[in-house]
Scaffold this motif. Structure first.
Motif, short mmCIF file in Angstrom:
data_model
loop_
_atom_site.label_atom_id
_atom_site.label_comp_id
_atom_site.label_asym_id
_atom_site.label_seq_id
_atom_site.Cartn_x
_atom_site.Cartn_y
_atom_site.Cartn_z
N LEU A 26 18.91 23.37 36.50
CA LEU A 26 18.51 24.15 35.32
C LEU A 26 18.33 25.60 35.79
O LEU A 26 17.26 25.97 36.29
N GLU A 27 19.36 26.39 35.66
CA GLU A 27 19.32 27.75 36.20
C GLU A 27 18.68 28.70 35.19
O GLU A 27 19.07 28.72 34.02
N ARG A 28 17.72 29.44 35.65
CA ARG A 28 16.99 30.41 34.81
C ARG A 28 16.58 29.78 33.48
O ARG A 28 16.87 30.30 32.40
N ALA A 29 15.93 28.65 33.59
CA ALA A 29 15.46 27.94 32.40
C ALA A 29 13.99 28.28 32.13
O ALA A 29 13.27 28.69 33.04
N LEU A 30 13.59 28.10 30.89
CA LEU A 30 12.19 28.27 30.52
C LEU A 30 11.63 26.91 30.11
O LEU A 30 12.17 26.27 29.20
N ILE A 31 10.58 26.49 30.82
CA ILE A 31 9.96 25.19 30.49
C ILE A 31 8.60 25.45 29.86
O ILE A 31 7.73 26.07 30.48
N GLU A 32 8.44 25.02 28.63
CA GLU A 32 7.16 25.23 27.94
C GLU A 32 6.32 23.95 28.02
O GLU A 32 6.83 22.85 27.80
N VAL A 33 5.05 24.16 28.36
CA VAL A 33 4.16 23.04 28.65
C VAL A 33 2.97 23.07 27.68
O VAL A 33 2.39 24.14 27.46
N ASP A 46 21.39 29.92 28.50
CA ASP A 46 22.40 30.33 27.50
C ASP A 46 21.96 30.00 26.06
O ASP A 46 22.71 30.20 25.12
N ASP A 47 20.74 29.54 25.91
CA ASP A 47 20.22 29.28 24.56
C ASP A 47 19.84 30.62 23.93
O ASP A 47 19.06 31.38 24.53
N PRO A 48 20.36 30.95 22.75
CA PRO A 48 20.07 32.25 22.13
C PRO A 48 18.57 32.47 21.85
O PRO A 48 18.13 33.60 21.69
N ASN A 49 17.78 31.38 21.86
CA ASN A 49 16.33 31.52 21.59
C ASN A 49 15.52 31.87 22.84
O ASN A 49 14.33 32.15 22.73
N ALA A 51 15.46 34.42 24.99
CA ALA A 51 14.92 35.78 25.15
C ALA A 51 13.65 35.96 24.32
O ALA A 51 12.62 36.47 24.82
N ALA A 52 13.67 35.51 23.08
CA ALA A 52 12.50 35.65 22.21
C ALA A 52 11.33 34.82 22.72
O ALA A 52 10.17 35.26 22.74
N ALA A 53 11.65 33.59 23.19
CA ALA A 53 10.59 32.71 23.69
C ALA A 53 9.94 33.31 24.93
O ALA A 53 8.72 33.27 25.10
N LEU A 54 10.78 33.89 25.80
CA LEU A 54 10.28 34.53 27.02
C LEU A 54 9.37 35.71 26.68
O LEU A 54 8.29 35.86 27.27
N ALA A 55 9.83 36.53 25.75
CA ALA A 55 9.06 37.71 25.35
C ALA A 55 7.69 37.30 24.83
O ALA A 55 6.66 37.90 25.15
N LYS A 56 7.67 36.21 24.08
CA LYS A 56 6.42 35.74 23.48
C LYS A 56 5.39 35.30 24.54
O LYS A 56 4.23 35.70 24.49
N VAL A 57 5.85 34.48 25.51
CA VAL A 57 4.89 34.00 26.52
C VAL A 57 4.50 35.11 27.50
O VAL A 57 3.39 35.13 28.03
N ARG A 58 5.42 36.04 27.70
CA ARG A 58 5.10 37.17 28.57
C ARG A 58 3.98 38.00 27.93
O ARG A 58 3.00 38.37 28.57
N GLU A 59 4.15 38.24 26.67
CA GLU A 59 3.17 38.99 25.86
C GLU A 59 1.81 38.27 25.87
O GLU A 59 0.76 38.90 26.02
N ALA A 60 1.85 36.95 25.76
CA ALA A 60 0.60 36.18 25.72
C ALA A 60 -0.05 36.06 27.10
O ALA A 60 -1.19 35.61 27.23
N GLY A 61 0.68 36.45 28.15
CA GLY A 61 0.12 36.36 29.51
C GLY A 61 0.07 34.95 30.05
O GLY A 61 -0.70 34.66 30.97
N THR A 62 0.89 34.05 29.52
CA THR A 62 0.85 32.66 29.98
C THR A 62 2.12 32.27 30.72
O THR A 62 2.39 31.09 30.92
N LEU A 63 2.90 33.27 31.13
CA LEU A 63 4.17 32.98 31.80
C LEU A 63 3.99 32.95 33.32
O LEU A 63 3.35 33.82 33.91
N TYR A 64 4.60 31.95 33.95
CA TYR A 64 4.67 31.86 35.42
C TYR A 64 6.13 31.99 35.79
O TYR A 64 6.96 31.21 35.30
N GLU A 65 6.45 32.96 36.63
CA GLU A 65 7.85 33.11 37.06
C GLU A 65 7.97 32.67 38.51
O GLU A 65 7.23 33.15 39.37
N LEU A 66 8.90 31.76 38.76
CA LEU A 66 9.08 31.27 40.13
C LEU A 66 9.50 32.39 41.07
O LEU A 66 9.07 32.44 42.21
#
Ligand SMILES: [Zn+2]
Length: 461
Positions: A26-33, A46-49, A51-66
């Motif tokens: 799963l290359e550059r995938a976003l896993i929501e927990v 490659d899912d068009p959603n 970028a928006a999902a990433l922006a949202k969790v980044r904004e919320a401060g709940t994103l962990y990037e490997l």
């Protein structure tokens, strides 16, 4: 252990094995927990959603990037490990089984009557397993109730998912006076108490704790206790684990005592049920294998311990083709290493010897090998250590799919003393995965999450 800033979304590249025999990258995938630590959504690059999902969790401060040079693997599921044998890991493996038991194992295990000693050893063991990516462990405790309950509590505190049993060994003819159950009745009563207490711990443990009915193996137990434990399994529905068909001696002793082999004797005592975990089983015949598949019984394959004590190698590919659940166990301390990485490697290696046989002084067809279709690939062995263990236990774990518990080990392939990058030569996903599985050291495992929560952080040290 949960912090306010607990990440709820994980972005990076992950390896897992949803199907036996192949892997997914799963290359550059976003896993929501979710808040409960279960995976809600996996959003591909490659899912068009995404970028928006990433922006949202980044904004919320709940994103962990490997991050660069890091990869995610599911937490390992070790389905056979003796917790009180941790202080003797790597010792006396050149001895025959009876001396190993009488001179080392029994004297050591008897020390766990001292609960403070037990807590000291178990705290270290759980930390060391988490540090090697094992987020789930199926433990055989000592014969002591109190120490075994303490182990379940330590696992719950530290965030390791556990299935745990007090080892039952009541036969005065087979066990030393200083270390055995006082009577079959007492052993069954203690197991009943263990079931209640571990279930209570499980209700407050985030990753879960389950009791396991645990006769050591038939030769240590009276008929009465085996019957009592079988009845308890029936009335409570608790997991069952034991050693089955481990070596020639056990095979012969059980056959002589009951006029039937280990698997049939265990079945007739009511100890073979769905998700019962039978360690080893290299002697399991095709017919016995069919019975295992029908009942939903699982095999804990312990390749390192097989080499020391079984004089045989379990034919995992045959088990799989018969539809038997199979997972992997370290079998501390019949195996020397607490690392599932080590056991993934050993499972591949011993399967190669089983395929060909080993005595090169004989013609190839007389070397005792099982032939084509016997060997395990590295990816199949990785499956055994993750999704195979989950299937054996009937728990939703060990792959990155919605509904599964989110257990993650973060592997850094650029550690100073353990560079797994291969100089950029041969850099396909399978090459990266192979280097991680064959060559990584505990130092490459930087962070471990269990049920969505950070439980080991070497970067913070
Ligand atoms: Zn064992």
């Amino acid at each position: 252990m949960e912090k306010a800033t607990q990440p709820r979304a994980f972005y990076g590249s992950f390896f897992h094995t949803p199907e036996y025999g192949s892997f997914e990258y799963l290359e550059r995938a976003l896993i929501e927990v979710g808040e409960d630590g279960a995976i809600e959504r996996v959003i591909a690059h490659d899912d068009p959603n995404q970028a928006a999902a990433l922006a949202k969790v980044r904004e919320a401060g709940t994103l962990y990037e490997l991050g660069e040079g890091r990869f995610g693997l599911p937490g390992f599921v070790d389905i056979h490990i003796h917790s009180p044998q941790w202080p003797q890991a790597a010792l006396a493996l050149d001895e025959p089984l009876y001396r190993w038991l009488d001179e080392r194992t029994f004297p050591l295990e008897s020390k766990f009557a001292d609960v403070d000693f037990a807590k000291k050893v178990y705290s270290d063991l759980v930390d060391q397993l988490l540090a090697r990516g094992s987020t789930t462990a199926v433990y055989l405790g000592s014969a002591h109730l109190e120490a075994t309950v303490a182990l379940a509590e330590i696992c719950a505190e530290r965030g390791q998912r556990t299935l745990v049993g007090k080892t039952v060994m009541d036969d005065p003819k087979a066990n030393p006076d200083y270390y055995r159950d006082a009577s079959p009745e007492q052993a069954v009563r203690d197991t009943e108490t263990l079931i209640r207490e571990v279930e209570a711990i499980g209700r407050k443990s985030r990753a879960g704790a389950w009791p396991v009915i645990t006769p050591r193996f038939i030769p240590s137990c009276t008929d009465e206790v085996l019957r009592g434990l079988g009845n308890l399994a029936e009335s409570t529905g608790a997991y069952v684990q034991t050693h089955c068909n481990e070596g020639q001696w056990e095979h012969d002793v059980v056959l002589e005592r009951f006029g039937k082999t280990d698997p049939y004797a265990l079945r007739d005592f009511g100890l073979l049920r769905e998700h019962s975990i039978m360690a080893h089983c290299p002697y399991l015949t095709e017919e016995e294998g069919e019975m295992f598949a029908e009942l939903g019984v699982a095999v804990a394959h312990c390749p390192t311990a097989n080499s020391y004590f079984s004089s045989a190698v379990a034919p995992v590919q045959r088990f799989r083709s018969q539809g038997i659940h199979v997972g992997l166990g370290t079998d501390i301390s019949g195996g020397y290493s607490p690392s599932m990485y080590e056991n993934i490697r050993q499972a591949v290696l011993v399967s190669r010897l089983l395929e060909t046989g080993v005595n090169a002084q004989l013609p190839p067809e007389e070397r005792g090998g099982l032939g084509e279709g016997t060997r395990l690939s590295l990816v199949e062995s990785f499956w055994l250590a993750t999704a195979g263990g989950a299937e054996a236990l009937g728990l939703p774990l060990a792959t990155f799919e919605p509904g599964r518990a989110f257990d993650l080990q973060v592997i850094d392939v650029k550690r100073p003393d353990s560079d797994l990058t291969g100089f950029g030569v041969f850099d396909e996903p399978i090459d990266r995965l192979a280097r991680i599985l064959y060559l990584s050291t505990p130092d490459n495992v930087r962070q471990v999450f269990s049920q969505g929560v950070l439980v080991c952080d070497k970067d913070a040290r």
